[in-house]
Motif scaffolding. Structure first.
Motif, PDB file in Angstrom:
ATOM      1  N   PHE A   1     -28.485 -33.068   4.275  1.00  0.00           N
ATOM      2  CA  PHE A   1     -27.972 -32.617   2.981  1.00  0.00           C
ATOM      3  C   PHE A   1     -26.636 -33.293   2.655  1.00  0.00           C
ATOM      4  CE2 PHE A   1     -25.509 -29.653   0.370  1.00  0.00           C
ATOM      5  CZ  PHE A   1     -26.389 -29.438  -0.687  1.00  0.00           C
ATOM      6  N   ILE A   2     -25.748 -33.365   3.642  1.00  0.00           N
ATOM      7  CA  ILE A   2     -24.447 -34.007   3.429  1.00  0.00           C
ATOM      8  C   ILE A   2     -24.621 -35.511   3.190  1.00  0.00           C
ATOM      9  CG2 ILE A   2     -22.220 -34.502   4.493  1.00  0.00           C
ATOM     10  CD1 ILE A   2     -22.455 -31.854   5.973  1.00  0.00           C
ATOM     11  N   LEU A   3     -25.545 -36.125   3.932  1.00  0.00           N
ATOM     12  CA  LEU A   3     -25.789 -37.554   3.753  1.00  0.00           C
ATOM     13  C   LEU A   3     -26.316 -37.865   2.356  1.00  0.00           C
ATOM     14  CD1 LEU A   3     -25.861 -40.356   5.071  1.00  0.00           C
ATOM     15  CD2 LEU A   3     -28.195 -39.857   5.822  1.00  0.00           C
ATOM     16  N   ALA A   4     -27.190 -37.006   1.833  1.00  0.00           N
ATOM     17  CA  ALA A   4     -27.697 -37.212   0.473  1.00  0.00           C
ATOM     18  C   ALA A   4     -26.584 -37.098  -0.564  1.00  0.00           C
ATOM     19  CB  ALA A   4     -28.806 -36.206   0.175  1.00  0.00           C
ATOM     20  N   ARG A   5     -25.642 -36.176  -0.334  1.00  0.00           N
ATOM     21  CA  ARG A   5     -24.522 -36.058  -1.275  1.00  0.00           C
ATOM     22  C   ARG A   5     -23.630 -37.304  -1.208  1.00  0.00           C
ATOM     23  NH1 ARG A   5     -27.581 -32.740  -1.543  1.00  0.00           N
ATOM     24  NH2 ARG A   5     -28.224 -34.294  -3.071  1.00  0.00           N
ATOM     25  N   ILE A   6     -23.482 -37.870  -0.025  1.00  0.00           N
ATOM     26  CA  ILE A   6     -22.681 -39.094   0.104  1.00  0.00           C
ATOM     27  C   ILE A   6     -23.353 -40.250  -0.635  1.00  0.00           C
ATOM     28  CG2 ILE A   6     -21.793 -40.782   1.752  1.00  0.00           C
ATOM     29  CD1 ILE A   6     -21.458 -38.524   3.754  1.00  0.00           C
ATOM     30  N   VAL A   7     -24.682 -40.342  -0.502  1.00  0.00           N
ATOM     31  CA  VAL A   7     -25.415 -41.404  -1.204  1.00  0.00           C
ATOM     32  C   VAL A   7     -25.274 -41.245  -2.713  1.00  0.00           C
ATOM     33  CG1 VAL A   7     -27.715 -42.331  -1.636  1.00  0.00           C
ATOM     34  CG2 VAL A   7     -27.024 -41.758   0.689  1.00  0.00           C
TER      35      VAL A   7
ATOM     36  N   LEU B   1     -35.721 -41.877   7.835  1.00  0.00           N
ATOM     37  CA  LEU B   1     -35.643 -40.487   8.297  1.00  0.00           C
ATOM     38  C   LEU B   1     -36.052 -40.367   9.758  1.00  0.00           C
ATOM     39  CD1 LEU B   1     -35.235 -37.468   7.642  1.00  0.00           C
ATOM     40  CD2 LEU B   1     -37.632 -37.403   6.948  1.00  0.00           C
ATOM     41  N   ALA B   2     -37.135 -41.051  10.157  1.00  0.00           N
ATOM     42  CA  ALA B   2     -37.573 -41.002  11.554  1.00  0.00           C
ATOM     43  C   ALA B   2     -36.537 -41.636  12.481  1.00  0.00           C
ATOM     44  CB  ALA B   2     -38.922 -41.713  11.699  1.00  0.00           C
ATOM     45  N   ALA B   3     -35.909 -42.732  12.052  1.00  0.00           N
ATOM     46  CA  ALA B   3     -34.886 -43.376  12.880  1.00  0.00           C
ATOM     47  C   ALA B   3     -33.681 -42.460  13.083  1.00  0.00           C
ATOM     48  CB  ALA B   3     -34.459 -44.696  12.244  1.00  0.00           C
ATOM     49  N   MET B   4     -33.256 -41.781  12.035  1.00  0.00           N
ATOM     50  CA  MET B   4     -32.127 -40.850  12.162  1.00  0.00           C
ATOM     51  C   MET B   4     -32.473 -39.672  13.075  1.00  0.00           C
ATOM     52  SD  MET B   4     -30.280 -40.713   8.422  1.00  0.00           S
ATOM     53  CE  MET B   4     -31.736 -40.077   7.607  1.00  0.00           C
ATOM     54  N   PHE B   5     -33.707 -39.213  13.009  1.00  0.00           N
ATOM     55  CA  PHE B   5     -34.109 -38.089  13.867  1.00  0.00           C
ATOM     56  C   PHE B   5     -34.114 -38.491  15.341  1.00  0.00           C
ATOM     57  CE2 PHE B   5     -37.428 -35.504  15.916  1.00  0.00           C
ATOM     58  CZ  PHE B   5     -36.870 -34.250  15.732  1.00  0.00           C
ATOM     59  N   PHE B   6     -34.630 -39.684  15.651  1.00  0.00           N
ATOM     60  CA  PHE B   6     -34.627 -40.143  17.044  1.00  0.00           C
ATOM     61  C   PHE B   6     -33.202 -40.391  17.539  1.00  0.00           C
ATOM     62  CE2 PHE B   6     -39.104 -41.465  16.113  1.00  0.00           C
ATOM     63  CZ  PHE B   6     -39.698 -40.644  17.059  1.00  0.00           C
ATOM     64  N   LEU B   7     -32.334 -40.885  16.670  1.00  0.00           N
ATOM     65  CA  LEU B   7     -30.937 -41.050  17.055  1.00  0.00           C
ATOM     66  C   LEU B   7     -30.284 -39.702  17.328  1.00  0.00           C
ATOM     67  CD1 LEU B   7     -28.473 -42.887  17.434  1.00  0.00           C
ATOM     68  CD2 LEU B   7     -28.057 -42.706  14.974  1.00  0.00           C
ATOM     69  N   TYR B   8     -30.604 -38.731  16.521  1.00  0.00           N
ATOM     70  CA  TYR B   8     -30.081 -37.372  16.723  1.00  0.00           C
ATOM     71  C   TYR B   8     -30.566 -36.795  18.045  1.00  0.00           C
ATOM     72  CZ  TYR B   8     -29.295 -32.405  15.722  1.00  0.00           C
ATOM     73  OH  TYR B   8     -28.900 -31.092  15.780  1.00  0.00           O
ATOM     74  N   MET B   9     -31.841 -37.014  18.384  1.00  0.00           N
ATOM     75  CA  MET B   9     -32.376 -36.547  19.672  1.00  0.00           C
ATOM     76  C   MET B   9     -31.689 -37.252  20.840  1.00  0.00           C
ATOM     77  SD  MET B   9     -36.458 -36.241  18.889  1.00  0.00           S
ATOM     78  CE  MET B   9     -36.764 -36.094  20.643  1.00  0.00           C
ATOM     79  N   PHE B  10     -31.407 -38.548  20.685  1.00  0.00           N
ATOM     80  CA  PHE B  10     -30.733 -39.279  21.758  1.00  0.00           C
ATOM     81  C   PHE B  10     -29.327 -38.730  21.997  1.00  0.00           C
ATOM     82  CE2 PHE B  10     -27.950 -42.819  23.023  1.00  0.00           C
ATOM     83  CZ  PHE B  10     -28.544 -43.164  24.241  1.00  0.00           C
ATOM     84  N   ILE B  11     -28.610 -38.426  20.933  1.00  0.00           N
ATOM     85  CA  ILE B  11     -27.254 -37.869  21.076  1.00  0.00           C
ATOM     86  C   ILE B  11     -27.312 -36.509  21.762  1.00  0.00           C
ATOM     87  CG2 ILE B  11     -25.244 -37.034  19.796  1.00  0.00           C
ATOM     88  CD1 ILE B  11     -25.836 -39.168  17.696  1.00  0.00           C
ATOM     89  N   ILE B  12     -28.278 -35.693  21.385  1.00  0.00           N
ATOM     90  CA  ILE B  12     -28.422 -34.379  22.031  1.00  0.00           C
ATOM     91  C   ILE B  12     -28.761 -34.537  23.501  1.00  0.00           C
ATOM     92  CG2 ILE B  12     -29.802 -32.266  22.061  1.00  0.00           C
ATOM     93  CD1 ILE B  12     -30.089 -32.525  19.072  1.00  0.00           C
TER      94      ILE B  12
END
Length: 682
Positions: A16-22, A431-442
């Motif tokens: 949601f925050i990323l969409a507002r930045i875009v 969207l899929a790339a951001m989700f996998f990056l989020y999983m890697f950080i977790i």
């Protein structure tokens, strides 16, 4: 489960925050948002034609003037930056379904009853198709953006079925539901005109226009479209198109097939007499219709809560895909909710990969198990809920839920989230790339928090049966075996309702250093010798509890202090071996212990006894029941109010694991014992 839900919520907030930045970056670069209205005359002819094709407005080949194209665009709705951007994007045509048999045709077209099909029949004779490959591809690409599916039936694959239906020659057919209710019968229309693309396109548009109600009566509009039965819980949605033209955009009429029984579509021609009455009603009741400036054409969305207008907010574009998602958010069907539940369950199971610790194979095994478990859980919850909500007193619960969904979807926040969903589904790869990056950080954060896991042999304790060496595991507070004893029953009730205790009392527990006082060896009879008179020798249990050796003057001896040394056939050899192995300084026994010594020695079994000085009120023992190690001289012990004592480190570890009770008798470690008599001394 709750941790995974929180992680999913954090990811949604990030999107949601990323969409507002875009949006902010787009506004800074272009100076406007996608809702800015444009003058159609400022657009090129190619863009005007693209807008007309997107909205489903037919234009003849003879119309070459730009002003005529502009009038057609304005008659279907205002033009915004988002409309132009979406219209200029090349739409990918859907795949054509090749029916393998008559049964396949019946299942997909006539039995589904939820789609519009454009079907080309190919006969077994050596006749050319009604449409060539180029014309078929062009017309299929035009109608696919309005939810019309294309299929080809080769009669040579099922001659009997084609003969039964009377399809003996190549032809073009359109199949669509006949009525306006859910699961209506499918009616097949056969095309008999020229094979021009424009003629076929106009034929399809006319057939879809018949799915929209023509409102020609002022009273009908007021009673059947503005009035609801049970307005508090009625979920029906009504969409009305007010125009001064004699045609309906194809994107609007095609939606009537996608929402049978949920959305009712109608159109009002304001150039007629009744249309003028309806227009005057809207002008005179601007507060009721929530309309400040009336501009035709107008797409009116009527619900039991309010009247809103499609195309007045950001992201509301006049296209089939955008308006379909808009209506789906107002009135989702049961299948949409079911798919959404499955999607959430599968996303939550993906977090198991980053939260689990271990090798790749172990993570994959846990992910597969979690995926299966969550999907089964969704099925087991959704199906019973559907049956429960059909009960007489619970049938209004789904209606209340739909009402809440409509209220939220019609707000600005609901519109913003709907636009974000359309944006991210359009860029699904990012969207899929951001989700996998989020999983890697977790995963990295969880690994640093827990550290390297222990070896597999220390974690897998499923086949560890060491607790079965005694029956103490059956004496838990939740076993039915404790019901027979009144004290244990009372303890069970207390444990069932035990409060949450603070750990401050642990620092106040008494501790002392273990120092053995007296050490002596005595002997007792063998199994054969005990068969005779052994009234002075009590049976000694093997559970670590103390027993009383009966005699003239009895005294208590802890069982754990009895250790068998050796067996002998004669009492003389046993007594001599005991005297040699024990120093003379450690043979100081009182008269009572000497009497027991003599009684035990004559039966021919040598044992060792430790008599220790414990604080008053604590049961004598020389073994910790937590680690099962004997006390050694100088070790620190800690006692509980119940009278049991353990190694200081062992009992502190036990209590800090939220086990605020004695591991032996299950009495509270933070509560003083009211009775002076202990259960093990009864």
């Amino acid at each position: 489960m709750w941790l995974k839900l929180c992680l999913l919520l954090i990811f949604m907030i990030f999107l949601f925050i990323l969409a507002r930045i875009v949006e902010a970056v787009s506004w800074l670069e272009a100076g406007f948002l996608s809702r800015r209205l444009l003058d159609p005359m400022s657009l090129s002819v190619l863009k005007l034609k693209a807008l007309l094709e997107q909205r489903g407005v037919s234009f003849e080949e003879i119309v070459l003037e730009k002003k005529d194209l502009t009038d057609l665009v304005e008659s279907s709705g205002p033009v915004t930056e988002g409309d132009v951007e979406l219209a200029t994007v090349d739409e990918k045509s859907t795949e054509v379904t090749n029916f393998s048999s008559g049964v396949h045709f019946f299942e997909q077209v006539e039995d589904a009853k939820d789609s519009v099909w454009l079907i080309q029949i190919v006969t077994q004779q050596r006749r050319p198709r009604l449409l060539g490959d180029v014309a078929w591809s062009n017309i299929q690409k035009k109608v696919s953006r309005f939810g019309v599916r294309a299929g080809v039936l080769d009669c040579s694959l099922d001659i009997r079925y084609c003969h039964t239906r009377g399809w003996q020659s190549p032809q073009l057919m359109l199949a669509l539901p006949e009525g306006f209710e859910t699961k209506a019968n499918v009616k097949i229309h056969t095309y008999g005109g020229p094979t021009k693309e424009s003629a076929i396109y106009n034929w399809i548009r006319e057939k879809l226009d018949g799915k929209v109600h023509r409102i020609t009566n002022y009273k009908t509009f007021k009673d059947s479209w503005l009035t609801f039965t049970n307005p508090k819980t009625n979920p029906e949605i009504r969409a009305v198109f007010l125009t001064d033209q004699h045609f309906v955009p194809m994107f609007f009429s095609a939606l009537s097939v996608k929402f049978p029984g949920r959305v009712k579509f109608g159109t009002v021609d304001i150039s007629s007499t009744d249309g003028m009455h309806i227009l005057n009603l809207i002008k005179n009741n601007k507060e009721r219709f929530h309309l400040n400036n009336l501009q035709v054409p107008l797409y009116m969305i009527i619900t039991s809560e309010r009247i809103s207008y499609y195309g007045t907010k950001s992201g509301e574009i006049f296209s089939f895909s955008k308006m379909e998602k808009y209506l789906n958010s107002l009135y989702p069907c049961l299948n949409d909710i079911f798919i959404f539940s499955f999607l959430v369950g599968n996303i939550l199971s993906c977090f198991e990969v980053c939260l689990a610790q271990g090798s790749i194979i172990k993570r994959f095994k846990q992910f597969v198990w979690c995926l299966i478990k969550y999907n089964i859980l969704v099925i087991m919850l959704c199906l019973p809920l559907v049956a429960v909500f059909q009960l007489p007193y619970l049938d209004k619960m789904p209606l209340i839920g739909l009402k809440l969904i409509r209220e939220f979807s019609l707000t600005t926040m609901g519109n913003t989230m709907r636009n974000d969903l359309f944006l991210y589904t359009k860029h699904s790869t990012i969207l899929a790339a951001m989700f996998f990056l989020y999983m890697f950080i977790i995963g990295v954060a969880e690994y640093r928090r827990k550290g390297r896991e222990e070896p597999e042999e220390q974690e897998e304790n499923f086949w560890d049966f060491t607790q079965m060496r005694t029956l103490e595991h059956l004496l838990s507070p939740y076993t039915i075996l404790n019901i027979g004893h009144p004290y244990r029953l009372q303890s069970d009730l207390e444990m069932a309702m035990r409060p949450v205790a603070s750990e401050n009392y642990i620092k106040q527990l008494p501790t002392w250093k273990y120092t053995p006082q007296v050490k002596s060896n005595i002997c007792r009879g063998s199994e054969a010798g005990l068969e005779g008179d052994h009234s002075n020798v009590a049976s000694i249990p093997c559970d670590g509890q103390d027993e009383t050796v009966s005699g003239t003057d009895s005294f208590k001896v802890p069982q754990s202090s009895w250790q068998c040394q050796q067996h002998s056939s004669t009492a003389r050899n046993i007594q001599s071996s005991c005297e040699k192995s024990v120093p003379t300084a450690d043979r100081k026994l009182d008269n009572k212990s000497k009497k027991v010594d003599s009684n035990l020695t004559q039966h021919g079994k040598c044992v060792e006894m430790l008599v220790d000085n414990f604080p008053h009120g604590y049961l004598p023992s020389c073994q910790c029941v937590i680690c099962l190690d004997d006390y050694v001289s100088g070790v620190m012990l800690c006692g509980l109010p119940c009278g049991h004592h353990f190694h200081e480190n062992c009992i502190f570890t036990w209590l800090k694991l939220d086990n605020h009770f004695c591991p032996v008798c299950r009495r509270y470690a933070f509560k003083a014992v009211s009775s002076s008599v202990h259960i093990h001394s009864e």
